[in-house]
Write a protein that holds these residues in place. Structure first.
Motif, PDB file in Angstrom:
ATOM      1  N   MET A   1      73.822  12.102  64.505  1.00 48.02           N
ATOM      2  CA  MET A   1      72.428  11.926  64.947  1.00 48.02           C
ATOM      3  C   MET A   1      71.628  13.187  64.692  1.00 48.02           C
ATOM      4  N   GLU A   2      72.255  14.353  64.906  1.00 47.29           N
ATOM      5  CA  GLU A   2      71.577  15.624  64.711  1.00 47.29           C
ATOM      6  C   GLU A   2      71.209  15.819  63.240  1.00 47.29           C
ATOM      7  N   SER A   3      72.155  15.502  62.345  1.00 46.08           N
ATOM      8  CA  SER A   3      71.887  15.678  60.918  1.00 46.08           C
ATOM      9  C   SER A   3      70.812  14.722  60.442  1.00 46.08           C
ATOM     10  N   LYS A   4      70.812  13.532  60.963  1.00 45.03           N
ATOM     11  CA  LYS A   4      69.795  12.547  60.598  1.00 45.03           C
ATOM     12  C   LYS A   4      68.425  13.014  61.020  1.00 45.03           C
ATOM     13  N   LEU A   5      68.311  13.595  62.216  1.00 45.65           N
ATOM     14  CA  LEU A   5      67.031  14.095  62.709  1.00 45.65           C
ATOM     15  C   LEU A   5      66.513  15.209  61.816  1.00 45.65           C
ATOM     16  N   ASN A   6      67.428  16.095  61.386  1.00 48.85           N
ATOM     17  CA  ASN A   6      67.026  17.203  60.540  1.00 48.85           C
ATOM     18  C   ASN A   6      66.571  16.719  59.165  1.00 48.85           C
ATOM     19  N   ILE A   7      67.274  15.688  58.621  1.00 52.15           N
ATOM     20  CA  ILE A   7      66.886  15.144  57.320  1.00 52.15           C
ATOM     21  C   ILE A   7      65.516  14.493  57.403  1.00 52.15           C
ATOM     22  N   GLU A   8      65.285  13.733  58.440  1.00 53.21           N
ATOM     23  CA  GLU A   8      64.005  13.047  58.596  1.00 53.21           C
ATOM     24  C   GLU A   8      62.847  14.020  58.770  1.00 53.21           C
ATOM     25  N   ASN A   9      63.115  15.169  59.333  1.00 52.23           N
ATOM     26  CA  ASN A   9      62.054  16.129  59.613  1.00 52.23           C
ATOM     27  C   ASN A   9      62.237  17.417  58.821  1.00 52.23           C
ATOM     28  N   LEU A  10      62.789  17.298  57.639  1.00 52.60           N
ATOM     29  CA  LEU A  10      63.013  18.474  56.817  1.00 52.60           C
ATOM     30  C   LEU A  10      61.681  18.985  56.261  1.00 52.60           C
ATOM     31  N   TRP A  11      61.352  20.224  56.572  1.00 48.23           N
ATOM     32  CA  TRP A  11      60.122  20.843  56.090  1.00 48.23           C
ATOM     33  C   TRP A  11      60.395  21.586  54.791  1.00 48.23           C
ATOM     34  N   SER A  12      59.432  21.558  53.897  1.00 47.86           N
ATOM     35  CA  SER A  12      59.546  22.317  52.652  1.00 47.86           C
ATOM     36  C   SER A  12      59.317  23.797  52.944  1.00 47.86           C
ATOM     37  N   LEU A  13      59.717  24.649  51.996  1.00 47.01           N
ATOM     38  CA  LEU A  13      59.539  26.088  52.177  1.00 47.01           C
ATOM     39  C   LEU A  13      58.056  26.469  52.335  1.00 47.01           C
ATOM     40  N   PRO A  14      57.146  25.951  51.488  1.00 52.63           N
ATOM     41  CA  PRO A  14      55.720  26.286  51.692  1.00 52.63           C
ATOM     42  C   PRO A  14      55.207  25.870  53.069  1.00 52.63           C
ATOM     43  N   GLN A  15      55.644  24.695  53.562  1.00 55.25           N
ATOM     44  CA  GLN A  15      55.225  24.241  54.895  1.00 55.25           C
ATOM     45  C   GLN A  15      55.672  25.213  55.971  1.00 55.25           C
ATOM     46  N   LYS A  16      56.922  25.678  55.856  1.00 53.40           N
ATOM     47  CA  LYS A  16      57.450  26.597  56.867  1.00 53.40           C
ATOM     48  C   LYS A  16      56.742  27.946  56.823  1.00 53.40           C
ATOM     49  N   VAL A  17      56.496  28.454  55.619  1.00 49.79           N
ATOM     50  CA  VAL A  17      55.818  29.745  55.494  1.00 49.79           C
ATOM     51  C   VAL A  17      54.385  29.655  56.025  1.00 49.79           C
ATOM     52  N   LEU A  18      53.663  28.611  55.628  1.00 48.93           N
ATOM     53  CA  LEU A  18      52.290  28.441  56.106  1.00 48.93           C
ATOM     54  C   LEU A  18      52.251  28.279  57.627  1.00 48.93           C
ATOM     55  N   PHE A  19      53.221  27.523  58.156  1.00 47.38           N
ATOM     56  CA  PHE A  19      53.252  27.338  59.603  1.00 47.38           C
ATOM     57  C   PHE A  19      53.464  28.658  60.327  1.00 47.38           C
ATOM     58  N   ARG A  20      54.377  29.483  59.815  1.00 43.79           N
ATOM     59  CA  ARG A  20      54.638  30.775  60.460  1.00 43.79           C
ATOM     60  C   ARG A  20      53.373  31.623  60.513  1.00 43.79           C
ATOM     61  N   PHE A  21      52.611  31.608  59.417  1.00 42.76           N
ATOM     62  CA  PHE A  21      51.373  32.389  59.404  1.00 42.76           C
ATOM     63  C   PHE A  21      50.355  31.823  60.381  1.00 42.76           C
ATOM     64  N   PHE A  22      50.097  30.514  60.293  1.00 43.58           N
ATOM     65  CA  PHE A  22      49.063  29.913  61.142  1.00 43.58           C
ATOM     66  C   PHE A  22      49.451  29.936  62.618  1.00 43.58           C
ATOM     67  N   PHE A  23      50.732  29.780  62.910  1.00 37.91           N
ATOM     68  CA  PHE A  23      51.180  29.882  64.292  1.00 37.91           C
ATOM     69  C   PHE A  23      50.855  31.271  64.837  1.00 37.91           C
ATOM     70  N   SER A  24      51.219  32.294  64.077  1.00 33.27           N
ATOM     71  CA  SER A  24      50.962  33.672  64.516  1.00 33.27           C
ATOM     72  C   SER A  24      49.471  33.943  64.631  1.00 33.27           C
ATOM     73  N   TYR A  25      48.726  33.515  63.626  1.00 29.67           N
ATOM     74  CA  TYR A  25      47.287  33.814  63.576  1.00 29.67           C
ATOM     75  C   TYR A  25      46.530  33.133  64.712  1.00 29.67           C
ATOM     76  N   PHE A  26      46.718  31.824  64.846  1.00 30.24           N
ATOM     77  CA  PHE A  26      45.974  31.092  65.878  1.00 30.24           C
ATOM     78  C   PHE A  26      46.418  31.485  67.290  1.00 30.24           C
ATOM     79  N   ALA A  27      47.712  31.749  67.464  1.00 22.72           N
ATOM     80  CA  ALA A  27      48.194  32.172  68.782  1.00 22.72           C
ATOM     81  C   ALA A  27      47.539  33.493  69.187  1.00 22.72           C
ATOM     82  N   LEU A  28      47.467  34.451  68.256  1.00 21.76           N
ATOM     83  CA  LEU A  28      46.843  35.741  68.554  1.00 21.76           C
ATOM     84  C   LEU A  28      45.343  35.588  68.782  1.00 21.76           C
ATOM     85  N   PHE A  29      44.708  34.729  67.999  1.00 23.15           N
ATOM     86  CA  PHE A  29      43.261  34.518  68.166  1.00 23.15           C
ATOM     87  C   PHE A  29      42.964  33.949  69.546  1.00 23.15           C
TER      88      PHE A  29
END
Length: 431
Positions: A1-29
């Motif tokens: 079940m765990e592996s299936k959840l990860n496959i269904e919600n697998l993020w691409s590398l650009p998505q993860k990098v962009l999220f890390r930036f926007f998470f940090s930026y908006f949280a600080l703002f």
């Protein structure tokens, strides 16, 4: 079940990098530029400000090479040098955070849980901020009706912001329309209505941002970020909306992943949301009405309230002093409250504000210069008829004599405010 959840919600590398930036930026703002969005957050923000008021000027001078003094603290503008240096600092920290985070966290499959929490913070930030702005428009506190100062000002002497404020404040109906559009951001607080609310909010914030940019209103930073945050939230459903609107394909909007909470935690979250709604809508409306009564209600009005159009102004110089040479003929005396009055001169210019005191028993008024309390117009007034007044008194050692017409309802005097609404116009009434 765990592996299936990860496959269904697998993020691409650009998505993860962009999220890390926007998470940090908006949280600080949100942390550093909360702008009163969250109730009682000011107590927490005071802690950050004590550090930032020292650190941000240092960044401006030592890193950016700004030579002039960087002033801190609120002054009505959200686009000060301090604000831009703070924004630069937030951006730099977010970039560094994104790089370090990406190096240390290489095995993460998705950020569904963190995405939920940052979107929750942004939803309430944008929603509560716009509800507050909407309240002051519906009650017409932000954009008040054109004042005596505006109506007697030369059209070409107004600033772009002053022109926008006059345009927006002229119509109660348009204020109501803008206010309701902004209050519609309450839909962002509920997951079921989030996408519909975001479509409205994205257009609303785009319009606010456009006015701030093109009329030089110093709230560009905040309005831009409200727009960007709305776009960030809507990006989750952008693909489906694009397919629906441009290709007419049936779509199902994907809901934001929500962590599972226990019954007690769910009840706590429900109570917090209910409190925020009651606070934003209930207390927000109450405090806005209270502010309007304070600044524009009957209690704030002076017995001598009105526009005085000067028919005759003369000065008898009892002594040749520098002050006597500075008494310029008046064109208007404008009394808008118990505390303040303004004089506009016959020769033009911006006019001058004075502290006002009215003695109803002695029929006297005094106008005290803000910068020099020794410069005072002491004038005794008498009513000649229903509209005409006479003022006699002194300024330093000079004798002042004034005759003026009083327009208590000054809006009837000007075309802009007495034209009214017409369903039928045989010709355009463009003056």
């Amino acid at each position: 079940m765990e592996s299936k959840l990860n496959i269904e919600n697998l993020w691409s590398l650009p998505q993860k990098v962009l999220f890390r930036f926007f998470f940090s930026y908006f949280a600080l703002f949100i942390l550093f530029k909360n702008n009163g969005a969250y109730p009682f957050y000011g107590y927490i923000q005071n802690f950050f400000q004590k550090v930032l008021y020292d650190f941000i000027p240092w960044v401006g001078k030592s890193i950016l090479g700004i030579s002039y003094e960087i002033k801190t603290g609120p002054n009505g503008s959200g686009d000060t040098t301090y604000d831009y240096v703070l924004l630069f600092t937030i951006f730099c920290i977010a970039i560094v955070s994104c790089i370090v985070w990406s190096i240390l966290d290489t095995k993460r499959k998705n950020y569904d849980k963190l995405y939920y929490w940052i979107t929750l913070a942004i939803r309430f930030y944008v929603g509560l901020m716009l509800i507050n702005y909407g309240m002051v428009k519906v009650i017409q506190l932000q954009f008040s009706q054109p004042s005596m100062y505006r109506l007697t000002q030369n059209y070409g002497d107004s600033s772009p912001m002053g022109l926008a404020w006059t345009f927006l404040g002229f119509s109660k109906g348009y204020n109501m329309f803008m206010g309701i559009a902004e209050i519609a951001a309450v839909l962002l607080l509920f997951r079921r209505t989030l996408v519909f609310g975001l479509i409205i909010t994205l257009m609303t914030t785009a319009n606010v941002m456009a006015v701030n940019y093109f009329y030089d209103v110093p709230v560009k930073i905040l309005s831009t970020h409200l727009f960007l945050m709305s776009a960030f939230l809507l990006a989750h459903s952008f693909g489906a909306l694009f397919q629906f609107f441009f290709f007419r394909k049936p779509v199902v909007l994907k809901d934001i992943f929500k962590p599972k909470f226990g019954n007690i935690t769910s009840k706590i979250f429900f109570g917090i949301k209910a409190f925020l709604l009651i606070y934003a809508l209930g207390y927000g409306a109450y405090s806005t009405l209270e502010s309007k009564e304070k600044y524009y209600g009957e209690a704030s009005k002076s017995r001598m309230q009105g526009l005085f159009e000067i028919d005759d102004f003369s000065v008898k110089n009892d002594s040749i002093t520098p002050d006597s040479l500075k008494v310029k003929p008046w064109k208007y005396l404008m009394i808008s409250s118990k505390q303040y009055a303004q004089v506009k001169y016959a020769e033009g210019g911006r006019g001058k504000w004075y502290k006002l005191n009215v003695d109803s028993l002695e029929n006297k008024i005094s106008l005290t210069d803000y910068r020099d309390s020794t410069k005072i117009f002491d004038l005794k007034f008498s009513k000649l008829d229903s509209i005409n007044y006479q003022f006699d008194g002194t300024f330093t050692k000079d004798t002042i004599f004034v005759k003026a017409k009083r327009y208590e309802d000054y809006r009837k005097k000007f075309l802009l405010t007495n034209r009214g609404f017409h369903w039928i116009n045989e010709r355009p009434y463009n003056r």
